[in-house]
Design a protein around this motif. Structure first.
Motif, short mmCIF file in Angstrom:
data_model
loop_
_atom_site.label_atom_id
_atom_site.label_comp_id
_atom_site.label_asym_id
_atom_site.label_seq_id
_atom_site.Cartn_x
_atom_site.Cartn_y
_atom_site.Cartn_z
N GLY A 88 47.52 41.57 49.43
CA GLY A 88 47.85 42.79 50.16
C GLY A 88 46.86 43.06 51.28
O GLY A 88 47.24 43.51 52.36
N PHE A 89 45.59 42.78 51.01
CA PHE A 89 44.57 42.98 52.04
C PHE A 89 44.84 42.10 53.25
O PHE A 89 44.73 42.55 54.40
CB PHE A 89 43.18 42.68 51.49
CG PHE A 89 42.10 42.71 52.53
CD1 PHE A 89 41.52 43.91 52.92
CD2 PHE A 89 41.69 41.55 53.16
CE1 PHE A 89 40.55 43.95 53.91
CE2 PHE A 89 40.72 41.57 54.15
CZ PHE A 89 40.14 42.78 54.52
N LEU A 90 45.17 40.84 53.03
CA LEU A 90 45.39 39.92 54.16
C LEU A 90 46.60 40.33 55.01
O LEU A 90 46.60 40.14 56.22
CB LEU A 90 45.56 38.49 53.64
CG LEU A 90 44.27 37.80 53.17
CD1 LEU A 90 44.58 36.41 52.62
CD2 LEU A 90 43.25 37.72 54.30
N ILE A 91 47.60 40.90 54.36
CA ILE A 91 48.75 41.40 55.13
C ILE A 91 48.29 42.50 56.08
O ILE A 91 48.64 42.52 57.27
CB ILE A 91 49.85 41.92 54.19
CG1 ILE A 91 50.46 40.76 53.41
CG2 ILE A 91 50.93 42.67 54.98
CD1 ILE A 91 51.44 41.20 52.33
N GLY A 92 47.47 43.43 55.56
CA GLY A 92 46.95 44.50 56.40
C GLY A 92 45.99 43.99 57.45
O GLY A 92 45.96 44.49 58.58
N ALA A 93 45.19 42.96 57.10
CA ALA A 93 44.22 42.41 58.05
C ALA A 93 44.93 41.77 59.24
O ALA A 93 44.49 41.90 60.39
CB ALA A 93 43.33 41.39 57.35
N LYS A 94 46.03 41.08 58.98
CA LYS A 94 46.80 40.47 60.08
C LYS A 94 47.36 41.54 61.01
O LYS A 94 47.32 41.40 62.24
CB LYS A 94 47.93 39.62 59.51
CG LYS A 94 47.47 38.32 58.88
CD LYS A 94 48.64 37.57 58.24
CE LYS A 94 49.66 37.10 59.27
NZ LYS A 94 50.73 36.30 58.64
N ALA A 95 47.89 42.60 60.42
CA ALA A 95 48.43 43.70 61.22
C ALA A 95 47.33 44.35 62.06
O ALA A 95 47.53 44.66 63.24
CB ALA A 95 49.11 44.73 60.33
N ALA A 96 46.16 44.56 61.44
CA ALA A 96 45.04 45.17 62.16
C ALA A 96 44.55 44.26 63.28
O ALA A 96 44.23 44.73 64.37
CB ALA A 96 43.89 45.46 61.19
N PHE A 97 44.50 42.96 63.02
CA PHE A 97 44.06 42.00 64.04
C PHE A 97 44.94 42.10 65.28
O PHE A 97 44.45 42.19 66.41
CB PHE A 97 44.09 40.58 63.48
CG PHE A 97 43.60 39.53 64.44
CD1 PHE A 97 42.26 39.18 64.48
CD2 PHE A 97 44.47 38.89 65.31
CE1 PHE A 97 41.79 38.21 65.36
CE2 PHE A 97 44.03 37.93 66.20
CZ PHE A 97 42.68 37.59 66.22
N GLU A 98 46.24 42.06 65.07
CA GLU A 98 47.16 42.13 66.20
C GLU A 98 47.06 43.46 66.93
O GLU A 98 47.05 43.51 68.17
CB GLU A 98 48.60 41.91 65.72
CG GLU A 98 49.62 41.89 66.85
CD GLU A 98 51.00 41.47 66.39
OE1 GLU A 98 51.88 41.31 67.26
OE2 GLU A 98 51.21 41.29 65.17
N MET A 99 46.96 44.55 66.18
CA MET A 99 46.87 45.87 66.79
C MET A 99 45.60 46.01 67.64
O MET A 99 45.64 46.50 68.77
CB MET A 99 46.90 46.95 65.71
CG MET A 99 47.04 48.37 66.23
SD MET A 99 47.09 49.58 64.87
CE MET A 99 48.52 48.99 63.96
#
Length: 219
Positions: A88-99
């Motif tokens: 779950g953390f990695l899913i959020g990390a990918k979204a944060a990276f792109e944002m």
């Protein structure tokens, strides 16, 4: 007399209801425990379930807290915050990276501020200001992620820290006020590796992580 008829009516309707229930059960069948369950959109994918650290005591955890390993660090975070999962953390990390990547390219400080720790935000803000003063614009296209992996994890006091390695394909270029490309290539896809460290205060009610450090690995 009327009360007698009303009593008969109640019995009659009750018999009809019971008949309908039996008919529904014969049509729909009963659960035997072997039917395929409906997919739960919020459930963790089966492919990721083998990597989940079970803290219920029914099986051994993947690592010991404080043993210096990645598994031990992840276990340490999960013991402090049972809601944490690496997947779950990695899913959020990918979204944060792109944002963060796209907001930095656009110079959008309002989007960046809640996602970055104080010193990191100051560095990003300074770079945006210098770009604007030079009358330059940045264009970034995140083509996709080649890989995303957790390198380090653990607790520092009440703060959970997770370091992630992102390998992405991007198109980056910088143009001056005359629209001339002064850096990068708008027609070339390049592979970019970034290492970012995220932090979350596990005592706080705020579930969000903020970016506290960035680095580019040495070639």
């Amino acid at each position: 007399m009327n009360e007698g008829f009303q009593y008969i009516d109640i019995i009659f309707f009750a018999m009809i209801a019971a008949f309908l229930v039996l008919r529904l059960r014969s049509v729909l069948g009963r659960r035997t425990g072997e039917e395929q369950r409906r997919p739960d959109p919020f459930a963790q994918p089966e492919s990721a379930q083998d990597n989940v650290i079970d803290l219920s005591g029914r099986k051994a955890v993947a690592g010991r807290p404080g043993d210096g390993t990645l598994a031990g660090g992840l276990t340490q975070i999960q013991l402090t915050d049972p809601s944490f999962s690496p997947e779950g953390f990695l899913i959020g990390a990918k979204a944060a990276f792109e944002m963060i990547l796209m907001a930095y390219a656009k110079g959008d400080k309002a989007v960046l501020k809640p996602l970055l720790a104080g010193e990191v935000f100051q560095n990003f803000s300074r770079a945006i200001d210098e770009r604007e003063q030079a009358d330059e614009t940045m264009e970034t296209d995140l083509v996709g992620f080649k890989s995303v992996e957790i390198l380090r994890a653990g607790m520092d006091g009440q703060d959970a820290l997770v370091t992630v390695k992102f390998v992405t394909e991007q198109v980056n270029s910088v143009r001056d006020k005359s629209d001339t490309v002064v850096d990068g290539n708008p027609n070339q896809v390049e592979e970019v590796t970034d290492i970012w460290t995220f932090r979350r205060d596990t005592v706080s009610n705020d579930p969000n992580w903020d970016l506290i450090a960035t680095q580019v690995p040495e070639e």
